[in-house]
Design a protein around this motif. Structure first.
Motif, PDB file in Angstrom:
ATOM      1  N   ALA A  81      33.058 -63.018  37.774  1.00  0.00           N
ATOM      2  CA  ALA A  81      33.011 -62.346  36.480  1.00  0.00           C
ATOM      3  C   ALA A  81      32.953 -60.835  36.654  1.00  0.00           C
ATOM      4  O   ALA A  81      33.630 -60.077  35.951  1.00  0.00           O
ATOM      5  CB  ALA A  81      31.804 -62.841  35.679  1.00  0.00           C
ATOM      6  N   LYS A  82      32.147 -60.385  37.613  1.00  0.00           N
ATOM      7  CA  LYS A  82      32.040 -58.950  37.863  1.00  0.00           C
ATOM      8  C   LYS A  82      33.344 -58.400  38.424  1.00  0.00           C
ATOM      9  O   LYS A  82      33.743 -57.272  38.128  1.00  0.00           O
ATOM     10  CB  LYS A  82      30.886 -58.682  38.825  1.00  0.00           C
ATOM     11  N   LYS A  83      34.016 -59.220  39.253  1.00  0.00           N
ATOM     12  CA  LYS A  83      35.290 -58.787  39.838  1.00  0.00           C
ATOM     13  C   LYS A  83      36.358 -58.633  38.749  1.00  0.00           C
ATOM     14  O   LYS A  83      37.148 -57.687  38.746  1.00  0.00           O
ATOM     15  CB  LYS A  83      35.755 -59.818  40.872  1.00  0.00           C
ATOM     16  N   ILE A  84      36.383 -59.584  37.789  1.00  0.00           N
ATOM     17  CA  ILE A  84      37.356 -59.518  36.691  1.00  0.00           C
ATOM     18  C   ILE A  84      37.097 -58.297  35.828  1.00  0.00           C
ATOM     19  O   ILE A  84      38.010 -57.622  35.377  1.00  0.00           O
ATOM     20  CB  ILE A  84      37.273 -60.804  35.837  1.00  0.00           C
ATOM     21  N   GLY A  85      35.804 -58.016  35.596  1.00  0.00           N
ATOM     22  CA  GLY A  85      35.422 -56.875  34.764  1.00  0.00           C
ATOM     23  C   GLY A  85      35.040 -57.301  33.365  1.00  0.00           C
ATOM     24  O   GLY A  85      35.814 -57.987  32.693  1.00  0.00           O
ATOM     25  N   GLY A 126      41.952 -64.236  35.485  1.00  0.00           N
ATOM     26  CA  GLY A 126      40.641 -64.861  35.497  1.00  0.00           C
ATOM     27  C   GLY A 126      40.389 -65.681  36.740  1.00  0.00           C
ATOM     28  O   GLY A 126      41.156 -65.639  37.711  1.00  0.00           O
ATOM     29  N   TYR A 127      39.306 -66.461  36.711  1.00  0.00           N
ATOM     30  CA  TYR A 127      38.923 -67.328  37.827  1.00  0.00           C
ATOM     31  C   TYR A 127      38.903 -68.771  37.348  1.00  0.00           C
ATOM     32  O   TYR A 127      38.267 -69.087  36.341  1.00  0.00           O
ATOM     33  CB  TYR A 127      37.544 -66.944  38.356  1.00  0.00           C
ATOM     34  N   GLN A 128      39.603 -69.642  38.043  1.00  0.00           N
ATOM     35  CA  GLN A 128      39.638 -71.056  37.704  1.00  0.00           C
ATOM     36  C   GLN A 128      39.483 -71.922  38.952  1.00  0.00           C
ATOM     37  O   GLN A 128      40.071 -72.988  39.065  1.00  0.00           O
ATOM     38  CB  GLN A 128      40.936 -71.418  36.964  1.00  0.00           C
ATOM     39  N   GLY A 129      38.650 -71.464  39.875  1.00  0.00           N
ATOM     40  CA  GLY A 129      38.480 -72.157  41.150  1.00  0.00           C
ATOM     41  C   GLY A 129      37.489 -73.307  41.107  1.00  0.00           C
ATOM     42  O   GLY A 129      36.786 -73.521  40.119  1.00  0.00           O
ATOM     43  N   ASP A 130      37.409 -74.033  42.234  1.00  0.00           N
ATOM     44  CA  ASP A 130      36.539 -75.209  42.330  1.00  0.00           C
ATOM     45  C   ASP A 130      35.088 -74.858  42.640  1.00  0.00           C
ATOM     46  O   ASP A 130      34.182 -75.647  42.360  1.00  0.00           O
ATOM     47  CB  ASP A 130      37.063 -76.164  43.409  1.00  0.00           C
ATOM     48  N   LEU A 190      33.417 -74.756  34.722  1.00  0.00           N
ATOM     49  CA  LEU A 190      33.709 -73.580  33.909  1.00  0.00           C
ATOM     50  C   LEU A 190      34.848 -72.777  34.504  1.00  0.00           C
ATOM     51  O   LEU A 190      35.131 -72.859  35.704  1.00  0.00           O
ATOM     52  CB  LEU A 190      32.467 -72.682  33.805  1.00  0.00           C
ATOM     53  N   LEU A 191      35.507 -72.001  33.661  1.00  0.00           N
ATOM     54  CA  LEU A 191      36.417 -70.972  34.142  1.00  0.00           C
ATOM     55  C   LEU A 191      36.063 -69.672  33.449  1.00  0.00           C
ATOM     56  O   LEU A 191      35.413 -69.673  32.394  1.00  0.00           O
ATOM     57  CB  LEU A 191      37.879 -71.339  33.891  1.00  0.00           C
ATOM     58  N   ILE A 192      36.460 -68.581  34.055  1.00  0.00           N
ATOM     59  CA  ILE A 192      36.143 -67.265  33.516  1.00  0.00           C
ATOM     60  C   ILE A 192      37.432 -66.475  33.351  1.00  0.00           C
ATOM     61  O   ILE A 192      38.284 -66.467  34.254  1.00  0.00           O
ATOM     62  CB  ILE A 192      35.171 -66.501  34.449  1.00  0.00           C
ATOM     63  N   GLU A 193      37.578 -65.847  32.181  1.00  0.00           N
ATOM     64  CA  GLU A 193      38.780 -65.072  31.900  1.00  0.00           C
ATOM     65  C   GLU A 193      38.409 -63.681  31.388  1.00  0.00           C
ATOM     66  O   GLU A 193      37.348 -63.496  30.779  1.00  0.00           O
ATOM     67  CB  GLU A 193      39.641 -65.773  30.843  1.00  0.00           C
ATOM     68  N   LYS A 194      39.281 -62.741  31.651  1.00  0.00           N
ATOM     69  CA  LYS A 194      39.137 -61.419  31.074  1.00  0.00           C
ATOM     70  C   LYS A 194      39.214 -61.549  29.556  1.00  0.00           C
ATOM     71  O   LYS A 194      40.110 -62.202  29.023  1.00  0.00           O
ATOM     72  CB  LYS A 194      40.259 -60.500  31.567  1.00  0.00           C
ATOM     73  N   ALA A 195      38.254 -60.989  28.843  1.00  0.00           N
ATOM     74  CA  ALA A 195      38.257 -61.049  27.381  1.00  0.00           C
ATOM     75  C   ALA A 195      39.249 -60.029  26.845  1.00  0.00           C
ATOM     76  O   ALA A 195      39.103 -58.823  27.079  1.00  0.00           O
ATOM     77  CB  ALA A 195      36.871 -60.785  26.826  1.00  0.00           C
ATOM     78  N   VAL A 196      40.273 -60.527  26.166  1.00  0.00           N
ATOM     79  CA  VAL A 196      41.246 -59.649  25.512  1.00  0.00           C
ATOM     80  C   VAL A 196      40.709 -59.402  24.105  1.00  0.00           C
ATOM     81  O   VAL A 196      40.762 -60.273  23.237  1.00  0.00           O
ATOM     82  CB  VAL A 196      42.634 -60.295  25.461  1.00  0.00           C
TER      83      VAL A 196
END
Length: 664
Positions: free
Chosen positions: A151-155, A136-140, A200-206
């Motif tokens: 989000a699009k990059k993660i898929g 996922g993404y957890q950047g500043d 916010l952070l964004i994670e791949k939904a499992v």
């Protein structure tokens, strides 16, 4: 070695405050409660040795006011503060302020809370410690453009999460690109209101995974152990509904691997006290770190019952500087049986879990082998809009999972909560579902088997309506007998030919014309339309009656509040309004262009202004109630005539928010 203490202030309210106060008192500690003006008569205030008022009802002016809590400790002479869960329990600033005031914080050190308090920062730390994490993404960089791109990059699908909090607030599951931007902005707004941070952070939904967490405990001597897992997969809106220990999906080998990962996570931040490391468990047996809750959990009772420990006692002992009372092997050897917990909430599952407020007319906790109830409820308790909707936890233990499940279903049947709409019947349905009974389910359980469309279609059956008419008749008759000093044997007696009483009962927008004919005061002939019921009342008192229908004796519990009769019978709990003498019903809610608050709460945002043209279904106002945000709209469009509220304003149920002149 920590300095000793003998008086504990509990910086919380509700059932957890009662739980900690009783646990501390049992060990010989004196206790201090803090309370808002709304909680002046609450049970935790009555249970404590001393109590201090810390401000008005809104949490920001009371339970979240660090200076007021510290002043309460100073005035009462408390040397230690237990934060419970929620409110300030995971605020590094609070733990630091407690220590700076020369008091003992019954929980982890500030640096541990800080390290795990932000989901993005904690995930980076866990990756470094070798704990499995979801991509996922957890950047500043928190701009909309960056979050969209990541989000699009993660898929898709992805999960958007508030970095600074939990409990389902600021969390959105997004399946399509056109939903992304709105979900990001909505999650950010909710996170800012709930936690004071919109990061916010964004994670791949499992997908189709389970939510499994590990209870950990550390002391100041470098020891960290785990007390097995809890399965919290049954969730709605990312908030837990049912929790159990152990998990049906975890065997000894997986338990050892997950336990080792949780201990490694705790050691990475030099953790002291009770904490929970939460994981997502995929179908293939892989697990991924979600977050660490640096406090006692709502669901801690299931662990206590399965392992035969008192985690609040452990917290107090560790806070005194003692070593952990057991080794890892000692704990694992104690595991025995199964425990399942449900959260009894003041909410309406048939209306998208809308929070409910009001006065408790009747509360009765269940009893029996293996049953435990943690609550603050009592008759007359006012449930306000200022705090969480959870009112009680009902827990059942058994030698095996099926025994625990059956005991919990029976406990719910024996629970009485009347006066406020709640999720009791819904919880029973969840526990009784074959997928839950079989143990093969995931976090998709509720969406899959109890979608909102199904819940919204639920309504009373005619037999329940008939029983409500019986309850109303009996209550009227009892009141009449009491008012005139009549014996109960005269209830239903006629000096002339028997004739039916006509009732009109209303549930939401449905009205039922009911003919009630009573013979000998206990034999009821009920007609609703073309349907006839023969009901024989075997016994009755002010709050309950036994009846015979089709040869089977049943039991109904009732409560009366003016024209409203509450009935808990045959697995259904509904409130009906007696509108027999009421004027004709007005048009459907909102069709006149008036937007009314559906509950007490706070206005978070206003999206329209006078003179603006709006379409049907457009969000006009965002209302926050019981820590949740609701997008308020009308079924009609037209020109906005007046806007009567502004952001930050507290409103009452049915208060006029916006007036629209409906389009012709």
């Amino acid at each position: 070695m920590n300095k000793r203490f003998d008086k504990v202030l509990v910086a919380n309210r509700g059932e957890i405050a009662v739980r900690v106060i009783r646990g501390a008192r049992r060990l010989g500690y004196r206790t201090v409660a803090v309370y808002s003006e709304a909680d002046r008569e609450s049970l935790h205030v009555r249970e404590a040795d001393e109590a201090v008022c810390i401000g008005p009802a809104p949490a920001k002016e009371s339970y979240l006011a660090i200076d007021r809590i510290l002043e309460a400790a100073r005035r009462s002479g408390a040397q230690a503060i237990h934060p419970g869960y929620g409110f300030l329990s995971e605020r590094e600033a609070f733990a630091q302020a407690v220590q700076d005031a020369g008091l003992i914080f019954i929980g982890p050190d500030p640096h541990s809370i800080e390290a795990m308090g932000n989901k993005s920062a904690s995930k980076i730390r866990m990756i470094a410690a070798g704990v499995p994490c979801v991509p996922g993404y957890q950047g500043d960089d928190q701009t909309d453009a960056t979050l969209l791109a990541e989000a699009k990059k993660i898929g898709l699908p992805v999960m958007i999460k508030a970095a600074a909090g939990g409990g389902g607030r600021g969390m959105r599951l997004v399946h399509t690109e056109d939903e992304l931007l709105a979900a990001i902005r909505s999650a950010r707004s909710e996170a800012e209101n709930a936690f004071g941070s919109g990061q916010l952070l964004i994670e791949k939904a499992v997908t189709d995974a389970r939510h499994v967490e590990i209870q950990v405990f550390g002391d100041r001597h470098g020891n960290v152990i785990h007390l097995g897992e809890r399965d919290c997969s049954v969730q709605r809106r990312n908030q837990k509904v049912i929790e159990e220990a152990p998990s049906p999906a975890v065997d000894e080998a997986l338990r050892a691997r997950m336990g080792a990962a949780a201990v490694a996570a705790a050691k990475a931040v030099k953790y002291v006290g009770a904490g929970t490391v939460e994981f997502m468990l995929a179908r293939d047996g892989q697990f991924y770190f979600l977050e660490m809750n640096t406090r006692l959990q709502v669901e801690h009772p299931v662990t206590e019952l399965v392992y035969g420990v008192d985690l609040v006692e452990w917290q107090l002992r560790i806070a005194q500087g003692e070593r952990l009372p057991m080794t890892q092997d000692d704990v694992l050897a104690r595991r025995h049986g199964w425990a399942i917990e449900v959260r009894l909430c003041a909410e309406d599952p048939t209306q998208n879990y809308l929070p409910q407020t009001g006065r408790v007319l009747k509360w009765q906790a269940p009893e029996g082998a293996g049953i435990r109830v943690d609550t603050y409820l009592r008759d007359g308790q006012e449930i306000s809009p200022y705090y969480d909707s959870m009112q009680a936890k009902i827990i059942a233990w058994g030698e095996n999972r099926e025994t625990a499940r059956m005991r919990l279903i029976k406990a719910l049947d024996d629970t009485t909560l009347l006066g406020v709409v709640n999720n009791k019947a819904y919880l029973r349905d969840l526990l009784a579902h074959e997928a839950f009974a079989g143990g093969d389910f995931s976090t998709a359980f509720i969406n899959r088997y109890f979608p909102q469309e199904r819940m919204a279609a639920m309504r009373p059956n005619l037999r329940h309506v008939a029983l409500a008419a019986v309850a109303l008749y009996l209550d009227d008759a009892l009141r009449l007998a009491q008012a005139h000093g009549l014996s109960r044997e005269f209830i239903g007696w006629h000096s002339s030919h028997e004739f039916p009483a006509d009732y009109r009962l209303k549930w939401r927008d449905a009205e039922y014309d009911v003919d009630v004919l009573v013979h000998d005061g206990h034999e009821f002939s009920i007609r609703i339309g073309e349907v006839q019921f023969q009901i024989d009342v075997v016994a009755h008192d002010e709050h309950a009656f036994r009846y015979r229908f089709d040869g089977v004796v049943g039991y109904a519990r009732t409560a009366r509040d003016g024209d409203v009769i509450w009935l808990d019978a045959e697995g259904q709990v509904y409130a009906y309004t007696d509108v027999t003498l009421a004027p004709a019903q007005a048009a459907a809610a909102g069709s006149d262009g008036r937007l009314l608050a559906h509950s007490d709460g706070k206005i978070v945002a206003v999206h329209v202004q006078p003179g603006e043209e709006v379409a049907p279904g457009r969000t006009l106002v965002v209302l926050e109630a019981m820590k949740m945000e609701f997008q308020m709209s009308l079924p009609v469009g037209g020109k906005v005539i007046t806007v009567n509220v502004q952001p930050g304003q507290q409103v009452k149920s049915r208060q006029l928010l916006v007036q629209v002149d409906p389009a012709q």
